[in-house]
Design a protein around this motif. Structure first.
Motif, PDB file in Angstrom:
ATOM      1  N   ALA A 163       0.818  -1.208   0.000  1.00 40.41           N
ATOM      2  CA  ALA A 163       0.000   0.000   0.000  1.00 40.41           C
ATOM      3  C   ALA A 163       0.855   1.263   0.000  1.00 40.41           C
ATOM      4  N   TRP A 164       2.062   1.166   0.570  1.00 42.71           N
ATOM      5  CA  TRP A 164       2.920   2.351   0.661  1.00 42.71           C
ATOM      6  C   TRP A 164       3.692   2.618  -0.632  1.00 42.71           C
ATOM      7  N   ALA A 165       3.726   1.637  -1.542  1.00 46.67           N
ATOM      8  CA  ALA A 165       4.508   1.789  -2.780  1.00 46.67           C
ATOM      9  C   ALA A 165       3.730   2.666  -3.772  1.00 46.67           C
ATOM     10  N   GLU A 166       4.184   3.886  -3.964  1.00 49.98           N
ATOM     11  CA  GLU A 166       3.477   4.838  -4.814  1.00 49.98           C
ATOM     12  C   GLU A 166       3.798   4.652  -6.293  1.00 49.98           C
ATOM     13  N   LYS A 167       5.010   4.151  -6.602  1.00 43.75           N
ATOM     14  CA  LYS A 167       5.423   4.028  -8.001  1.00 43.75           C
ATOM     15  C   LYS A 167       6.108   2.686  -8.251  1.00 43.75           C
ATOM     16  N   PRO A 168       5.382   1.571  -8.091  1.00 47.12           N
ATOM     17  CA  PRO A 168       6.007   0.257  -8.328  1.00 47.12           C
ATOM     18  C   PRO A 168       6.291   0.053  -9.814  1.00 47.12           C
ATOM     19  N   ASP A 169       7.482  -0.456 -10.103  1.00 51.58           N
ATOM     20  CA  ASP A 169       7.973  -0.542 -11.475  1.00 51.58           C
ATOM     21  C   ASP A 169       8.585  -1.921 -11.701  1.00 51.58           C
ATOM     22  N   TRP A 170       8.714  -2.299 -12.958  1.00 50.13           N
ATOM     23  CA  TRP A 170       9.308  -3.576 -13.336  1.00 50.13           C
ATOM     24  C   TRP A 170      10.755  -3.373 -13.785  1.00 50.13           C
ATOM     25  N   GLU A 171      11.561  -4.445 -13.667  1.00 55.16           N
ATOM     26  CA  GLU A 171      12.944  -4.424 -14.157  1.00 55.16           C
ATOM     27  C   GLU A 171      13.355  -5.872 -14.472  1.00 55.16           C
ATOM     28  N   LEU A 172      13.159  -6.292 -15.694  1.00 59.77           N
ATOM     29  CA  LEU A 172      13.546  -7.642 -16.094  1.00 59.77           C
ATOM     30  C   LEU A 172      15.068  -7.749 -16.158  1.00 59.77           C
ATOM     31  N   GLU A 173      15.612  -8.857 -15.625  1.00 62.00           N
ATOM     32  CA  GLU A 173      17.070  -8.983 -15.550  1.00 62.00           C
ATOM     33  C   GLU A 173      17.537 -10.421 -15.795  1.00 62.00           C
ATOM     34  N   LEU A 174      18.713 -10.535 -16.373  1.00 61.70           N
ATOM     35  CA  LEU A 174      19.434 -11.803 -16.440  1.00 61.70           C
ATOM     36  C   LEU A 174      20.132 -12.016 -15.106  1.00 61.70           C
ATOM     37  N   ALA A 175      19.937 -13.202 -14.512  1.00 58.82           N
ATOM     38  CA  ALA A 175      20.573 -13.512 -13.227  1.00 58.82           C
ATOM     39  C   ALA A 175      21.532 -14.681 -13.398  1.00 58.82           C
ATOM     40  N   ALA A 176      22.762 -14.478 -12.947  1.00 59.54           N
ATOM     41  CA  ALA A 176      23.749 -15.556 -12.926  1.00 59.54           C
ATOM     42  C   ALA A 176      23.644 -16.283 -11.592  1.00 59.54           C
ATOM     43  N   PRO A 287      27.700 -20.935  -3.441  1.00 54.94           N
ATOM     44  CA  PRO A 287      26.840 -21.691  -4.355  1.00 54.94           C
ATOM     45  C   PRO A 287      25.358 -21.389  -4.104  1.00 54.94           C
ATOM     46  N   GLY A 288      24.652 -21.122  -5.174  1.00 49.56           N
ATOM     47  CA  GLY A 288      23.241 -20.769  -5.075  1.00 49.56           C
ATOM     48  C   GLY A 288      22.981 -19.289  -5.020  1.00 49.56           C
ATOM     49  N   ASP A 289      24.009 -18.483  -4.791  1.00 49.24           N
ATOM     50  CA  ASP A 289      23.843 -17.025  -4.774  1.00 49.24           C
ATOM     51  C   ASP A 289      23.493 -16.512  -6.166  1.00 49.24           C
ATOM     52  N   LEU A 290      22.864 -15.354  -6.188  1.00 46.24           N
ATOM     53  CA  LEU A 290      22.455 -14.726  -7.444  1.00 46.24           C
ATOM     54  C   LEU A 290      23.234 -13.448  -7.687  1.00 46.24           C
ATOM     55  N   VAL A 291      23.621 -13.250  -8.932  1.00 46.07           N
ATOM     56  CA  VAL A 291      24.178 -11.967  -9.355  1.00 46.07           C
ATOM     57  C   VAL A 291      23.254 -11.439 -10.448  1.00 46.07           C
ATOM     58  N   LEU A 292      22.408 -10.473 -10.090  1.00 43.39           N
ATOM     59  CA  LEU A 292      21.529  -9.839 -11.055  1.00 43.39           C
ATOM     60  C   LEU A 292      22.328  -8.802 -11.824  1.00 43.39           C
ATOM     61  N   THR A 293      22.133  -8.747 -13.131  1.00 45.45           N
ATOM     62  CA  THR A 293      23.053  -7.983 -13.982  1.00 45.45           C
ATOM     63  C   THR A 293      22.471  -6.696 -14.547  1.00 45.45           C
ATOM     64  N   GLY A 294      21.382  -6.210 -13.959  1.00 44.93           N
ATOM     65  CA  GLY A 294      20.814  -4.946 -14.407  1.00 44.93           C
ATOM     66  C   GLY A 294      19.673  -5.144 -15.388  1.00 44.93           C
ATOM     67  N   SER A 295      18.933  -4.064 -15.609  1.00 42.22           N
ATOM     68  CA  SER A 295      17.737  -4.128 -16.447  1.00 42.22           C
ATOM     69  C   SER A 295      17.832  -3.136 -17.596  1.00 42.22           C
TER      70      SER A 295
END
Length: 333
Positions: A163-176, A287-295
């Motif tokens: 409810a507090w999020a006034e401007k929720p946005d998407w960001e699709l990313e490749l994750a290693a 092992p199992g950690d994620l590196v998100l590479t930007g959108s």
């Protein structure tokens, strides 16, 4: 909600998923491109096995998984993927997120996040952002911050918009997805530590990215990015050797059937190897950690259209499959 079936579902002979049957526990599965699953607890004779457990011993288990994939048609417990609920493919201990890593995206954000009192023409602010990006590339300065595993949800689960999020946005990313402990690894060797790749949608509340009350502190990633379910992940992990070129993958996000993001990883300022290496200089990747590479470019701030109740996001990346998530407004208490 599940996307319409596609064939093949992903590149290569198999992928890893975390599934559950009706009323049953989650379990690690080998998924075939034709949409079937094999329970790896049975196949590898380990009732306590998880996908993260597989990644902890990735170099030794990978040959066994390849053999299983080659004989998957004959597996006694091979079942249609449609029989199961698909969860996020892995529970990471750490999530490393890359900011400002797609050139055109950053320029768009720079223009959209106009500082109070900045009345300069858009062309001037775009030129300023382009100069900043070029300088970052020349100086070899990636930007990485930490996300919370508790923000992760499944690839077909609903996303609750706080409810507090006034401007929720998407960001699709490749994750290693990391497959070996990595600390201070070189760019040249960084990809040796990556087990595979998956899809992430790194949702952001744009209204809380910057601390306007304390501008000297800067960004507030805790508030803006880490609400429960703000990182839909999956549907599966595709092994790295099935992804031929992470430097030229197409990322597409559709909102209610309309294409919003459609960009190649060619627009990255820093490639996957550089991001993994950079993160490992300060922290040990596990092992199992994620590196998100930007959108890439095409977020809601660019279009002037933020997420709202009932929106459906379809995200896909070349060779990695697709996810579909529906937005649901939080019910005020």
């Amino acid at each position: 909600m599940k996307p319409a079936p596609a064939s093949p579902l992903f590149a290569g002979p198999f992928a890893l998923a975390t599934l559950s049957g009706p009323g049953g526990p989650e379990f690690p599965a080998l998924v075939t491109p034709d949409g079937h699953a094999v329970d790896l607890r049975t196949a590898l004779d380990d009732e306590r096995l998880t996908v993260r457990g597989l990644l902890v011993k990735w170099p030794e288990v990978l040959p066994r998984l390849r053999s299983l994939a080659a004989d998957a048609d004959a597996a006694a417990d091979r079942r249609p993927l449609a029989d199961f609920h698909v969860h996020a493919p892995v529970e990471p201990r750490q999530v490393f997120q890359s900011g400002a890593n797609y050139r055109r995206h950053v320029i768009d954000l720079h223009v959209a996040h106009r500082a109070p009192g900045d009345d300069r023409p858009e062309e001037e602010r775009r030129a300023e952002a382009a100069e900043i990006m070029d300088r970052r590339a020349q100086e070899d300065l990636p930007y990485v911050f930490i996300g919370l595993p508790s923000a992760i949800t499944g690839p077909y689960d609903d996303v609750v918009l706080p409810a507090w999020a006034e401007k929720p946005d998407w960001e699709l990313e490749l994750a290693a997805v990391i497959g070996r402990p990595a600390y201070r690894v070189s760019v040249e060797k960084a990809l040796e530590y990556v087990a595979g790749y998956t899809i992430a949608n790194d949702l952001t509340d744009r209204a809380t990215v910057f601390r306007r009350d304390m501008p000297q502190i800067g960004t507030d990633w805790l508030r803006s990015k880490n609400a429960p379910g703000f990182t839909p992940l999956g549907p599966w992990i595709v092994p790295a050797d099935s992804v031929t070129d992470t430097g030229d993958l197409r990322l597409v996000l559709e909102l209610n059937g309309e294409t919003m993001q459609d960009e190649s990883t060619k627009d990255m300022i820093f490639n996957v190897a550089r991001m993994v290496s950079y993160a490992s200089q300060s922290a040990q990747l596990l092992p199992g950690d994620l590196v998100l590479t930007g959108s890439p470019a095409g977020n809601g701030m660019h279009w002037g259209r933020l997420l709202r109740d009932g929106d459906v996001m379809d995200g896909s990346i070349t060779g990695l499959g697709a996810q579909r998530t529906r937005c649901v407004a939080e019910v005020a208490s």
